[in-house]
Design a protein around this motif. Sequence first.
Motif, PDB file in Angstrom:
ATOM      1  N   UNK A1045      -4.914 -22.733  11.474  1.00 12.35           N
ATOM      2  CA  UNK A1045      -4.546 -21.680  12.418  1.00 12.35           C
ATOM      3  C   UNK A1045      -3.126 -21.166  12.171  1.00 12.35           C
ATOM      4  N   UNK A1046      -2.364 -21.915  11.406  1.00 12.00           N
ATOM      5  CA  UNK A1046      -0.948 -21.598  11.235  1.00 12.00           C
ATOM      6  C   UNK A1046      -0.669 -20.777   9.989  1.00 12.00           C
ATOM      7  N   UNK A1047      -1.654 -20.620   9.128  1.00 18.18           N
ATOM      8  CA  UNK A1047      -1.372 -19.980   7.850  1.00 18.18           C
ATOM      9  C   UNK A1047      -1.169 -18.482   8.014  1.00 18.18           C
ATOM     10  N   UNK A1048      -0.487 -17.930   7.059  1.00 21.74           N
ATOM     11  CA  UNK A1048      -0.298 -16.491   7.097  1.00 21.74           C
ATOM     12  C   UNK A1048      -0.763 -15.906   5.784  1.00 21.74           C
ATOM     13  N   UNK A1049      -1.484 -14.846   5.882  1.00 23.87           N
ATOM     14  CA  UNK A1049      -1.928 -14.170   4.673  1.00 23.87           C
ATOM     15  C   UNK A1049      -1.473 -12.724   4.743  1.00 23.87           C
ATOM     16  N   UNK A1050      -0.505 -12.429   3.908  1.00 27.38           N
ATOM     17  CA  UNK A1050       0.005 -11.057   3.863  1.00 27.38           C
ATOM     18  C   UNK A1050      -1.007 -10.242   3.066  1.00 27.38           C
ATOM     19  N   UNK A1051      -1.851  -9.545   3.805  1.00 22.21           N
ATOM     20  CA  UNK A1051      -3.019  -8.928   3.169  1.00 22.21           C
ATOM     21  C   UNK A1051      -2.642  -7.658   2.418  1.00 22.21           C
ATOM     22  N   UNK A1052      -1.874  -6.819   3.125  1.00 22.33           N
ATOM     23  CA  UNK A1052      -1.488  -5.557   2.487  1.00 22.33           C
ATOM     24  C   UNK A1052      -0.015  -5.362   2.648  1.00 22.33           C
ATOM     25  N   UNK A1053       0.542  -4.786   1.649  1.00 27.87           N
ATOM     26  CA  UNK A1053       1.957  -4.456   1.731  1.00 27.87           C
ATOM     27  C   UNK A1053       2.070  -2.983   1.373  1.00 27.87           C
ATOM     28  N   UNK A1054       2.571  -2.206   2.297  1.00 27.31           N
ATOM     29  CA  UNK A1054       2.620  -0.763   2.062  1.00 27.31           C
ATOM     30  C   UNK A1054       4.040  -0.281   2.305  1.00 27.31           C
ATOM     31  N   UNK A1055       4.566   0.437   1.339  1.00 29.48           N
ATOM     32  CA  UNK A1055       5.895   1.021   1.585  1.00 29.48           C
ATOM     33  C   UNK A1055       5.743   2.033   2.707  1.00 29.48           C
ATOM     34  N   UNK A1056       6.608   1.963   3.692  1.00 30.18           N
ATOM     35  CA  UNK A1056       6.479   2.886   4.813  1.00 30.18           C
ATOM     36  C   UNK A1056       6.406   4.344   4.330  1.00 30.18           C
ATOM     37  N   UNK A1057       5.561   5.063   4.976  1.00 27.27           N
ATOM     38  CA  UNK A1057       5.337   6.494   4.719  1.00 27.27           C
ATOM     39  C   UNK A1057       4.747   6.755   3.324  1.00 27.27           C
ATOM     40  N   UNK A1058       4.038   5.800   2.813  1.00 25.22           N
ATOM     41  CA  UNK A1058       3.393   6.018   1.511  1.00 25.22           C
ATOM     42  C   UNK A1058       2.204   6.947   1.662  1.00 25.22           C
ATOM     43  N   UNK A1059       2.031   7.815   0.665  1.00 22.24           N
ATOM     44  CA  UNK A1059       0.885   8.719   0.640  1.00 22.24           C
ATOM     45  C   UNK A1059      -0.037   8.219  -0.466  1.00 22.24           C
ATOM     46  N   UNK A1060      -1.235   7.775  -0.093  1.00 19.29           N
ATOM     47  CA  UNK A1060      -2.058   7.089  -1.102  1.00 19.29           C
ATOM     48  C   UNK A1060      -3.473   7.641  -1.223  1.00 19.29           C
ATOM     49  N   UNK A1061      -3.767   8.732  -0.537  1.00 22.30           N
ATOM     50  CA  UNK A1061      -5.130   9.248  -0.565  1.00 22.30           C
ATOM     51  C   UNK A1061      -5.586   9.590  -1.981  1.00 22.30           C
ATOM     52  N   UNK A1062      -4.664  10.003  -2.840  1.00 26.05           N
ATOM     53  CA  UNK A1062      -5.007  10.348  -4.227  1.00 26.05           C
ATOM     54  C   UNK A1062      -5.657   9.188  -4.969  1.00 26.05           C
ATOM     55  N   UNK A1063      -5.423   7.972  -4.486  1.00 25.79           N
ATOM     56  CA  UNK A1063      -5.905   6.808  -5.237  1.00 25.79           C
ATOM     57  C   UNK A1063      -7.336   6.431  -4.872  1.00 25.79           C
ATOM     58  N   UNK A1064      -7.934   7.150  -3.927  1.00 30.09           N
ATOM     59  CA  UNK A1064      -9.292   6.757  -3.527  1.00 30.09           C
ATOM     60  C   UNK A1064     -10.393   7.603  -4.162  1.00 30.09           C
ATOM     61  N   UNK A1065     -10.031   8.658  -4.841  1.00 28.13           N
ATOM     62  CA  UNK A1065     -11.081   9.498  -5.440  1.00 28.13           C
ATOM     63  C   UNK A1065     -11.210   9.261  -6.928  1.00 28.13           C
ATOM     64  N   UNK A1066     -11.936  10.200  -7.570  1.00 31.00           N
ATOM     65  CA  UNK A1066     -12.107  10.073  -9.027  1.00 31.00           C
ATOM     66  C   UNK A1066     -11.240  11.063  -9.794  1.00 31.00           C
ATOM     67  N   UNK A1067     -10.394  11.782  -9.076  1.00 30.22           N
ATOM     68  CA  UNK A1067      -9.601  12.815  -9.749  1.00 30.22           C
ATOM     69  C   UNK A1067      -8.670  12.202 -10.790  1.00 30.22           C
TER      70      UNK A1067
END
Length: 1750
Positions: A1045-1067
């Motif tokens: 119950x005590x463990x921590x898993x830093x799942x995602x690390x995102x630089x604040x105000x990052x724009x990342x939508x470009x990375x989800x398509x096939x363009x």
Amino acid sequence: MVKSMKDPLVLCGVIGDGTMVRVVWDSKSSKLLGSLEGKDCFRGTSSSLKVLSPRPVATITDALALQRNKSYFYTVASPLSGVVQIKVKLAGGGGICTRQESIYINEGNTNRDVPLASQSRDPNLESSNIRVDHGVVPSPSDDLPQPVSTSQAPPSLNPSIVEEEQENVSPSANRVASVASPQSVTASQAPPSLNPLSIDEEKQGIELRGNVERAEIESSINDENEVETTSAANKVQFWLNGNKIVVENPSPTLLLIDYLRSPEVGLTGAKKGCGQGGCGACTCILSEYNKETQEPIHRAINSCLRPVCSLDGLVVTTVEGTGGKPKRIPAKIGQSLQHSRAGVRPGVLTPATLKAHEELKQYKNSRGSDNKKSGKTNEDDGGIVRFRQKKGRSLKVNPVARALAENNGSQCGYCSTGFVMNMTGHMQSCPNSTMKDIEDLFDGNICRCTGYRPILTAMKTFASDWGEEEEKNRMKCEVEDDDDPLDPTNFIPTIPFPPEATRSNTPSHLNIQGKSNTTWLTAESLGALSRELKDGNNKNVHLVNGNTSFGMYPEEFTGSIQSTNHTLINIADMATLKHAPKMVNEDGRFEFGAGLTYSNLISYLSKVGSKIDDTNSLGAILYMARRTAGTIVRNAATVGGNTMLVLKHIHEGDPFPSDLFSVLFALNARIIYCSLLDTENTIVETCSDLVERIKKPEDKDLPWRILIKSYEVPIKDDFIMPNKTAMREVNSHSIVNSAIVLPIDKDGHVSEDVKIVFGGIAPYPWCAVECEWNLVGKTLQDALKNFETIATALKQEVTDELKRHAKRMISVPNEGITDEYKANLAIGFLYKALVRAQSNDVSDRLKSAGDTVWGNWPVTNGKQRPMPENSSNKSSEINNDAIRKPYIKISALDQTTGHTRYTHEIQVPKRTLNGAFVQSLHALKSFSLDAGPEFEQKLSHELGFSIYLIDHKDVPAHGKNLQGMGGDQPLFAENVVQYVGQAIALVLADTEHQATHAATFIANNYVKYSEIGGDYKNEWSQPILTVGEARRKNSIYPDFCVHYPFMSHLWKLTRPRSQLDWSYGDDETALIDGVECAIVRSKIKTGRQLHFYMETQAAVAIPLDDNRMKAFPSSQSPAECHQTCVDAIAVESNKVEIEIRQLGGSYGGKTEQSRFIVGPAVVAANKIQRPVRIVMEREADSAMMGQRGGIEGESWIAIDKNGIVHGLRSEIYMDGGSFLDCSFVVTNCIQLRTDNAYFVRNFETQIDVCRTNTQPTTAFRGFGDLQGMLMIETAWDDAITVLNKDADSDSYIDPLEVRMRNLYKRGEVTPFGQTLTYCYMREVLQFAQKVTEYEEKKKDVIEFNRLNRWKKRGIYMLPIKYGSGYNLKMLEQASCMISVYSSDGTIMINQSGVDCGQGLRTKLLQVAAYVLNLPLDYIQIQFPKTSVIPNPTSTGASTGTSFNGEAVRRVCQELRGRILNFGYSLRTEYGEQWCKNNGVDFWNYTNAWRHELQDGQLVWQKLIQHANSERVNLTVASNVKIKGGEEALPVGTFKTPTGQPSLPYYEVLQYDSKPIAYPRNPSAPDKFTGFTYSAACCEVEVDIITGETKILKSSLIYDCGLSINPALDIGQIEGAFMMGVGYVLSEKVVYEDRKDNKNYGSMNTVNTWRYKPPATSTVPINLDVYMFPRSASNISDLPENPNDFLSSKEVGEPPLILSAAVFFAIKDAIRSYRKETSQSELFELNAPATVQEVRRACGNLFSDTTHVAS
Ligand SMILES: Cc1cc2nc3c(=O)[nH]c(=O)nc-3n(C[C@H](O)[C@H](O)[C@H](O)COP(=O)(O)OP(=O)(O)OC[C@H]3O[C@@H](n4cnc5c(N)ncnc54)[C@H](O)[C@@H]3O)c2cc1C
Ligand code: FES
Ligand code: FES
């Protein structure tokens, strides 16, 4: 008296420094031979010697006076020739001998010893020879006992050793076996030389024509050599370190290493790193007397492969026997007189102290002039005085050991003695070796710590071509007070060879009945062999020669558990097999005996000189012999034994891909053999005929019924090319090998005699017959022109052959090699042969394909550049030089001389039981095991000895079986096993071997497995072995689970105000922040890695009174071990004490995972209330313990046309294994470091941990960063490739320039919100660019690639930023306690850092000496004890020095302040004169209280005595909070409790639905304490055809800040880098993934045979290390992080990441090839970049004919 004209007169003795001197006068030939330490020092006839005035017969005093470089004249009285005067001159410099020595005159062969004086030993001497009292002492325990019937009483386990000291034994008493003495044979009948190379060729040059003649000659040789034996002995007599040992009735399967390390013998200098000949840690020297040359022959051998029974008549030397123990003389004692009540009387010295001071003064005076020369003052004395040796009083330290220590060649030291012994042995026979010879020598020694460079440097100082330039470049360690500097050129270590051994009764005829059914027999002749077998002993016969096959097929030696009548017959002394190599009929035929060792074969062929070419027959034999195993194995391994490994495994077992046999096969060599039952009739068959015969089912048992006598190789002029590709360059078995013979007829066509032989395709050497026919009649040019067609056909042929054996191979462990790769290698070898065979007719670009590079690379070299001399200590507190100096590690010499006691070697109390784990044989199964008293009793009867069986039921009530970081891993499995190797139970028995044997027996016979049930339904019922499979099944660890119950898993690390939508398509392009960017998607898989610490896991647990327990785990984590013990046996914390010794390597593997050794040990000790010791066998350790977890990563990166990266997003899945262990910590570290050195505006990483049925992912040097870096840099690399895709020379942007453009600037902020206030990444990279001459080197690489089609080079430079510290507040602390002894002012520091080999204790010592302003040798740094320092932070994350150093500094500062104040208070109270009179006026001396007074005491000592009288507290304890790391990370996404993956066994905890983020979870990470900045530039050469890589150059630029000890830090840089190189290059972990294999799910790379850490040959040819010169004048003033400990920076882990540059250099080389062949430059390269992976990534090879012909 000498009666025979033929008999030589021998005068021999040992002079004071242990040097053996021997003078032999052969009166018949009037020849004189003098030898010094086994080396000739003069030879000649009497006429060539100057005869001087007669003197009496050589006397003891004469011998005693021997000084090197002086001539002595002896008169030797020979009964035949009368009096002859001989002159003896001892070469070289050296010491005077002052002690009385023994001289024996051996008068010929009368067997009469005339001891002129007995050997007198000073009882005070620290001789390392074993000294055992007269009489019978218990012998070591038996090994591997066989089952006995229950009616039989357990057999006696203790065969006796009788050791007799020479001087007390009458000559006749020395003869322990009633055998005919070889000395009674006349010289004409004397057995031939033991050294096959020395046999007179004329005598041996018998030409044999046909079988009949052969048989006649054989039998005549046999007759000659027949030694009639009257009766057989059942005791083995040999000499160990100069002492005679008799072991009565030893177990036939007892191995030398186990004998030596047994409690009864206690010689622990030889280590057991692997037990299979693969690491060299166990190396000893085996010597025998060559009666021909009358000299001992010494060879280094693996004691782990050598049966004790085979030692009869031989001389064994361990490291302890080659020199003395390092000792401090004179001691710097300074005790004041102590009152009876333990108080100290200030200023009054004890008589002993006064004497010691006097001695010291004299010593200093004697050094005065030296000091003046060197500018030192006597005041400077008092550093490390390790090497001070009083001449004549102590045995000299072995010079090799000393050179190794002085060159920082020992870190943990567990491998060191193996290197020392290999070199020591070599120096006897080859004193004039070159640097190249010496580097080649270590192909069988593994070191996991140092990265080899310093070891090689140390050893090369002994080379004949070691020159001034090398010496100038050598980094020298500070060895203070060395009054006896090592001059390697003048030192050859001594190997004791007792005179008595020259007359040894070898071979005794032994008949030793081991327990149950194993028998050892010696067959010293063919006659003896057939007699033995006719006597009915021919059931389950196993012939033994070098016994090196034990390394691969141990059961064939020990006999399987079930086997009956197992008979081992030693044939090593059989004269027939020792047929010396020779050429017959001038190059017509090459012959040699089957008992010829590889080393002797190589030695012979190397001397043939001009006749050898690497494409002729002898050259091919030499090439493959050299590529077989490593030197130490080759010193024992015989060619006959090797052939038999092939023949015996054609039908069953693991087929053996012999290298040499492929060549012998291709050369149509004939094997001369006989039946074991009819040794007189000899059969001659070619290798291929014999193989064909054995392939027939009716003859499949033939290999067990024959004895190979010799070989006959027809030598023709045909071109032959041998080849081999393995997982590692050296000491690694073939994946595929080949021998391709291309005879050309007179018309220039390939003739019908063509031979294309491959090893590793079929379970025997296999001829590609169709391919052969394809070539017949073609010219080589035609063959090359049509190579594509030939290659296609060969591929088909090889594939068909592989398929034919697929069924047979299913039971053989999978090595992860694909059929595709094997076929490609076969094609590649053929191509290479064709190119080489017509090298004059192929274009220059193709030629290098045919070059033989193996063995021809130059000697390694490199610079080690510590900080510039003028590096000042910015935060200087005290003006002394205890820090910043490359002091030798305090324990180095103890380690290299074999005197360090590791956990393995703790002398345990009587009644200690040894433990071994019953380990799971299956992954993911239910199981049952009937542990309990009745079962124990039944098993004890079955096994023949008593055992205890401990399992989860023995964890007491309230104790915790579930342990580890995730609280989910059981100490003992309960009903379910998750992975193969998991601990089920612990067997306890009297001896280690009994325990291991019983554990295996129980695992195989009594653990009942069944299909798993319960929660493990449907898709969960099958084991998961890979990340891919886990992802498919969503086998992902939940973040919140009842277990953790005590463990921590830093799942995602995102630089604040990052724009990342470009990375989800096939363009393929996108507009990011208004800039047009190319979008590149890239992937990588990285593998696992074993820690492969040389000292495997171990623990000793000792129950004490009052319900207390003391444990000694080999662990980096005292607190974690303490916690586990307390939890396991449910006692109060103050009842358990953990003490830790020097570790034999750890690298993170002995943090969390040590719990699973010490926990069971404590549970067991608690249950039976007896001490328990567990020492893991290598395979058991590898199978059970955690590892580095591999990852699968995918990234999307956006780069603009100027090379600026605008976005980077990655998704990573890490293999967490069966239990959580450190997985989340590792992934958190990956997350926080994947930004590396670059500022990327839009940045996100995401990571999940997969659950697989494999070993858990645990801490490992670098904590995941290398995996993360490989992934992220792959994205950068791919982005740069796309950027430059269509670039011309103007628009091309170099990868380094792209990186430069994106580097972090000072003051920029990481994605997780830490400001880089002190960043100087750019300066480091610019420095690296300059010193590596990157631009020029790059041009050279491009040019090389233009000129070479099949060899490509790659060069790559990477910057690495590495966050330091634990980033967890509660861990960022350290405690320490300092105490001063009132009597002499010496200091004890108790601290909690573990010395794993990194030299922590040395650095702490330096820090304490620096702060206290005291000489180093007044301070003792203790090993950690939790009873003194509880709750210590684990020694990991490179924090050892900075954390514990800070604590040491704190207590020293406080103590210093206290004593200063006290001193000044004396002045105030008693006045200046009183202080002066009492010697406490430190303020009057430039070096303050370090000043030495007239009486020899320091002012400090006086002060302390007064302080004690005045009840000043002389103890300080403190806890320090390490600065930094206190601030929480402002960003980070944690998974919410809802939507967590569901996994059987992991019940998700139900919190409220909000994301759990810091500060809610105290285990969540904080900011780093600081950063290190470094860079690496690596250059490699890749063989495109085979995938082999050579690292040509690596330049490492590392920012150590201002190093506390540059020698140790450079050691860490090199060692970490090489460990990383192993991960990216050769350390492939392979699982058995074929469901129809009975071991499905097991890890197959558990041992040195299949797992390949780097070897000496992996070291870059040029390895330069630069400490970034932060304070150098040409570097602009850089900011210093005030958190840096004494301005220094961490060094343990970050340099490992620099190895990523090797990986990308390989990728660069492959890309160059792909570009040239118009293949996509974007390709996937996975780590490790093994030979197979590199070849795969190269893509198509022979599809384009224009590239293959000239
Ligand atoms: C770490 C390691 C690495 C190795 N690497 C390689 C490698 O790269 N390439 C390679 O080819 N080999 C390799 N080997 C194998 C090595 O070459 C063989 O173990 C060795 O040659 C066997 O010789 P031996 O004298 O020790 O034989 P033993 O171990 O004594 O015997 C081996 C077998 O041969 C039988 N035997 C021995 N001599 C005779 C005889 N004269 N007549 C009939 N039967 C006999 C024995 O009964 C036994 O079955 C390696 C071995 C080790 C330990
Ligand atoms: S222990 Fe003998 S070679 Fe490894
Ligand atoms: S020093 Fe070589 S293994 Fe540790």
